[in-house]
Every structure is written in C-alpha cells, then in structure tokens.
Design a protein around this motif. Sequence first.
Motif, PDB file in Angstrom:
ATOM      1  N   CYS A 185      -0.620  33.939 -59.876  1.00 36.78           N
ATOM      2  CA  CYS A 185      -0.050  33.503 -60.471  1.00 36.78           C
ATOM      3  C   CYS A 185       1.123  34.842 -60.392  1.00 36.78           C
ATOM      4  O   CYS A 185       2.041  34.459 -61.113  1.00 36.78           O
ATOM      5  CB  CYS A 185      -0.879  34.459 -62.121  1.00 36.78           C
ATOM      6  SG  CYS A 185      -2.068  35.193 -61.724  1.00 36.78           S
ATOM      7  N   CYS A 186       1.052  35.452 -59.586  1.00 36.61           N
ATOM      8  CA  CYS A 186       2.045  37.000 -59.939  1.00 36.61           C
ATOM      9  C   CYS A 186       2.063  37.321 -58.515  1.00 36.61           C
ATOM     10  O   CYS A 186       3.494  38.552 -57.896  1.00 36.61           O
ATOM     11  CB  CYS A 186       1.034  37.759 -60.002  1.00 36.61           C
ATOM     12  SG  CYS A 186       0.949  37.714 -62.359  1.00 36.61           S
ATOM     13  N   CYS A 244      -7.171  38.515 -61.524  1.00 36.29           N
ATOM     14  CA  CYS A 244      -6.042  39.179 -60.732  1.00 36.29           C
ATOM     15  C   CYS A 244      -5.338  40.717 -61.183  1.00 36.29           C
ATOM     16  O   CYS A 244      -5.415  40.647 -62.617  1.00 36.29           O
ATOM     17  CB  CYS A 244      -4.421  38.486 -61.078  1.00 36.29           C
ATOM     18  SG  CYS A 244      -3.018  38.741 -60.986  1.00 36.29           S
ATOM     19  N   CYS A 247      -2.703  41.229 -63.942  1.00 31.32           N
ATOM     20  CA  CYS A 247      -2.423  40.627 -64.468  1.00 31.32           C
ATOM     21  C   CYS A 247      -3.394  40.894 -65.379  1.00 31.32           C
ATOM     22  O   CYS A 247      -3.282  41.028 -67.319  1.00 31.32           O
ATOM     23  CB  CYS A 247      -3.185  38.895 -65.134  1.00 31.32           C
ATOM     24  SG  CYS A 247      -1.747  38.082 -64.301  1.00 31.32           S
TER      25      CYS A 247
HETATM   26 ZN   LIG Z   1      -1.604  37.859 -62.153  1.00 30.60          ZN
END
Ligand SMILES: [Zn+2]
Length: 272
Positions: A185-186, A244, A247
């Motif tokens: 995601c990051c 994560c 996150c």
């Molecule tokens: Zn993330």
Amino acid sequence: MSQGFKINKQGDLIYFTVQNFTERGGVVHAFSSRHGGVSSPPFASLNLGFHTGDEPGAVKENRKRFCTALGIDAAEPVTAEQVHADRVQVVTASQAGAGALDLTGSLPAADAMITRDKVALMAFFADCVPLLIYDPRRKAVGVAHSGWQGTVLEVGRRTVEAMVREFGSNPADCLVGIGPSIGPCCYEVDEPVVEKVKASFPYWQDLVEEKAPGRWNLDLWAANRQSLIEAGVLAENISVSGMCTRCNQDMLFSYRGDKGVSGRLAAIIRLV
Ligand SMILES: [Zn+2]
C-alpha cells in the motif's frame, strides 16, 4: 493483522507472535510494537535500536522490558550489524550477549543469523521486513532482515539454505513468520529498484504495480513469501502479519513515515 498472527499485551507492552510457532512449542519469539517502553518522541516509546539518536539508557531499559516480558535474560540476545546484504551468521551460545545492551558489541555485518543453541537472536527494523524461521524438527531458529536490497538478494531464502546446510533442516519442516513492515500500500520505489526486482524474480509482475510512469509500488511481503516457497518452504507454513508500518504509526515505527528519524522494532527468537 492476519489470522496467523496474535497480538499480545502485558501491561503497556504490546507484541506480536506467530500462531504456528506457539502451537508447535519449543520456542519463544516476538515481533515488538512501539508500545511499552520509556523513550520520548520521536522514539516513543519502545525504541529497541541504539543507532537512532535516542538516549542509550532508554534503549537499554526498553530492551530489558521487552526481553523480560518474554522470559529472556536481557543480557543474552545476540545482535549483528545490519548492512542490507545477504550474509548469514551461524551463532553459538558462546556468542551470547553480543550487542545485547550496547551497540559496539554487535557481531560484524550479517543480516541473518541462525542457531540451534539456546541463545536468543535479535534483529531490528523500521519498514524493512523481519523474518523469523523455526524448524521444530531439527530444533533450529533463524532471523533475517530483508529490506528491498535483502529481498532482491533473497536473504530469507539464503537463511533457510544455511539451515539446511548447517543443521540438516528440511525446508518443508520450517515455519516462517513475516512480521510488520512497509506494505504494498505504501512502498513506492523508483525504476532502478524495479530493475533489480525484475532481474531477481521471473515472477516480478506479481510483485510490483506501476502507479504512475516510473513510480511503482513494491510488495516486499509477496516477494519474500514467494522466494521462500522457491526454497522449499510450504505456503501453509508461512504466516504474513499483513501489518504495514507506515499505515499503523500509532502501533509501529516507520522509517519512511517518520522521515528517517524513527525508533526501531525488533524481532527475537530463542529455542527453549
Ligand atoms: Zn501502508
């Protein structure tokens, strides 16, 4: 957090464990969170890394709290200088305490350690992927530090291979925990990194997603998992936390999230 992981609380201290490891028994292990220590921001509160700019006395106290909660003598863990490479250090009980409570005592450059002695192995992370490996049959354990560089060098796979070579482990017996780290995601990377991913993994298309021209998101969890499967580890024996770091900065340290001034999480494992 995936089903294969458990969140544990002891007072203010929070840490994560792999269900597979706990069910097999014979091992104590944990991935730390940022909760349960004494450090001040931006290291609040359970910073376990000395090489951060934090107060050394606070880091020492944090390591004591983390180890004590797990029933490990804080003076025992073996640590090594982490250099984003793929060398695997075979550790024996005679090395107990190397860098346990200071920075200078760490073993020389090794991003992975394995042992079949009853001595704790500990490594440090803030976005990079922590891998814990447990072979309950041959009674051996390992830890690896796998950022993007370690991932393309397949340090996790090298660690399993070293356990096979040194201890006679069968990869199919090995249980692996892939702990909290920066998620797909990051984790944005640039073209030079993607080129290295392409060169290392024939299945690179499963690992990266192009978000914009020249800007890619890399899935370090999938890369490490697939690389371990190629080494002979069974898919059902690999647990991925799915947490994560970026996150979940309320729970974890993130090097990118904290713009480089960050505490460190630890992964620790010891045969009992
Ligand atoms: Zn993330």
